[in-house]
Design an enzyme around this catalytic site. Structure first.
Site, PDB file in Angstrom:
ATOM      1  CG  ASN A 210     -22.023 -58.480 -10.074  1.00 37.41           C
ATOM      2  OD1 ASN A 210     -21.230 -57.560 -10.135  1.00 37.41           O
ATOM      3  ND2 ASN A 210     -21.718 -59.724 -10.441  1.00 37.41           N
ATOM      4  CG  PHE A 324     -11.237 -59.742  -3.683  1.00 40.88           C
ATOM      5  CD1 PHE A 324     -10.032 -60.035  -4.289  1.00 40.88           C
ATOM      6  CD2 PHE A 324     -11.442 -58.450  -3.202  1.00 40.88           C
ATOM      7  CE1 PHE A 324      -9.037 -59.084  -4.414  1.00 40.88           C
ATOM      8  CE2 PHE A 324     -10.461 -57.488  -3.319  1.00 40.88           C
ATOM      9  CZ  PHE A 324      -9.259 -57.797  -3.921  1.00 40.88           C
TER      10      PHE A 324
END
Ligand SMILES: Cc1cc2nc3c(=O)[nH]c(=O)nc-3n(C[C@H](O)[C@H](O)[C@H](O)COP(=O)(O)O)c2cc1C
Length: 401
Positions: A210, A324
């Site tokens: 990613n 997160f």
């Protein structure tokens, strides 16, 4: 002594009998977590060998000002900038006079002229030399110039005299040095931080990954070090230089990252999961490069990766665990449900649909979501935001203890 964790200290040694005690002082400063670089005057090397100090500090000893080889390494200006503090122990009467006179005729006095860091001296000399009017004038002048004077003590001296001029004991000097620093919000704590993407191999040349740049995780690691923590940064592949003053573990896949996270987790006080871990990986990694075939559509079979932050949060005696959440809609609801589901202590939620923040950018804006509240931190540089986040995490961690 926790205040010494990660501090960068130049220990200057000058030519006096007490120089033998500087070996013990080096050991104490290092043991308290400081990074110590030793600088010796030529006279000091007559009293104790640089080799001893090199072995104890773990770095080559700096000795000469006009040495092209030393300048090619960490030069004198770089060394002066590197220091968080310069401690000179023992400080001879001669050196004290040179410092008071603003001289720069050797490496140590030049460093003192060139540094912005605080300077502290531990005078060590015969009682008559200490009482001498010139020495006393020099000391008064240095005190007025904000230079710290540690001691001296009084008592029996190596020359047979009794009186003031003995260098303080190494343990007292280490303590006084520690007191020069503020206690960081995370002094003495151990923090693990994951950062960057993971790569999930398809074959020897291809992978699924990613766009995570690792910038947020690296900025958090730096801010945690600045706050006095011992940091292990577990990093996926990124284009960032490995930061100093922390343990950096480079990994590729989610499984590697999990293993690195669990290694030594019992000593971890705060776990911050800032990495963008791939949710899935190919069920099998082809041994050889997959060849292009005649088929128009190719199917990939994927299997779920371990959930690293949830695995840490499920441990008995788990560290304070911070996750997160990067979302493109309904940020707070998703963050709250993630907090509950994974049994986290805190979620740093950011809306990656907004232009200019999040993945690959230099700025970010987040909301800190705990069980009781949501605190927005407005858009700023990732470095600034990291310091604010570390301050808030430290506060919430302390409240939870
Ligand atoms: C055996 C011996 C012991 C000494 N001890 C001291 C001392 O304890 N304190 C001091 O100020 N000078 C002492 N001196 C004198 C210094 O070594 C001398 O002033 C020297 O120039 C200091 O150099 P530096 O300040 O560049 O290290 C001693 C000299 C000798 C020969």
């Amino acid at each position: 002594m926790q205040r010494l964790t990660n501090r960068q200290i130049i220990l200057g040694i000058t030519g006096g009998i007490a120089a033998y005690k500087s070996a013990e002082l080096t050991r104490l400063l290092k043991g308290a977590g400081a990074d110590v670089r030793v600088v010796m005057t030529p006279a000091a090397t007559e009293f104790i060998t640089p080799l001893t100090l090199q072995a104890l500090s773990g770095h080559a000893v700096h000795q000469h000002l006009l040495d092209p080889e030393a300048e090619a390494g960490m030069g004198h200006i770089e060394l002066a900038k590197w220091a968080d503090l310069i401690l000179i122990a023992p400080a001879s009467a001669d050196f004290i006079a040179r410092l008071a006179g603003g001289q720069g005729d050797d490496l140590l006095s030049t460093l003192c002229l060139a540094t912005d860091a605080p300077i502290c001296l531990a005078p060590a000399m015969n009682q008559a030399m200490w009482r001498n009017r010139h020495t006393q004038d020099n000391i008064a002048q240095l005190r007025a110039g904000n230079i710290g004077i540690f001691g001296p003590g009084s008592g029996a001296q190596a020359c047979g005299d009794t009186g003031p001029g003995r260098m303080l004991e190494p343990v007292e000097l280490a303590q006084l040095t520690a007191e020069q620093f503020d206690t960081g919000a995370l002094a003495g704590k151990t923090v693990f931080i994951t950062a960057g993407p993971t790569r999930e191999a398809l074959d020897p040349v291809r992978y699924i990954s990613n766009h995570s740049s690792g910038k947020m995780g690296y900025a958090l690691a730096q801010a945690a070090v600045d706050a006095g923590a011992r940091v292990k940064l577990i990093s996926g592949p990124v284009n960032l230089a490995a930061p100093a003053r922390m343990d950096v573990v480079q990994v590729q896949s989610a499984n590697d990252m999990l293993a690195a996270a669990m290694d030594g987790i019992a000593s971890c006080d705060i776990f911050i999961a800032a990495a963008a871990v791939a949710d899935y990986r190919p069920t099998a990694v082809s041994e050889h490069k997959i060849k292009k075939g005649s088929e128009e559509v190719m199917e990939l079979h994927l299997v779920k990766n371990p959930d690293i932050v949830a695995s840490v949060a499920a441990l008995p005696g788990k560290p304070f665990t911070v996750g997160f959440a990067a979302e493109t809609r309904d940020l707070l609801n998703y963050a709250r449900s993630k907090l509950e589901r994974k049994q986290l202590d805190l979620i740093v939620a950011n809306d990656v649909s907004q232009p200019g923040i999040g993945f690959n950018s230099d700025e970010n804006a987040v909301t800190l979501v705990s069980r009781d509240e949501a605190r927005p931190l407005p858009q700023t540089s990732k470095r600034q935001l990291a310091s604010q986040l570390i301050r808030q995490i430290a506060e919430l961690y302390n409240r939870a203890q």
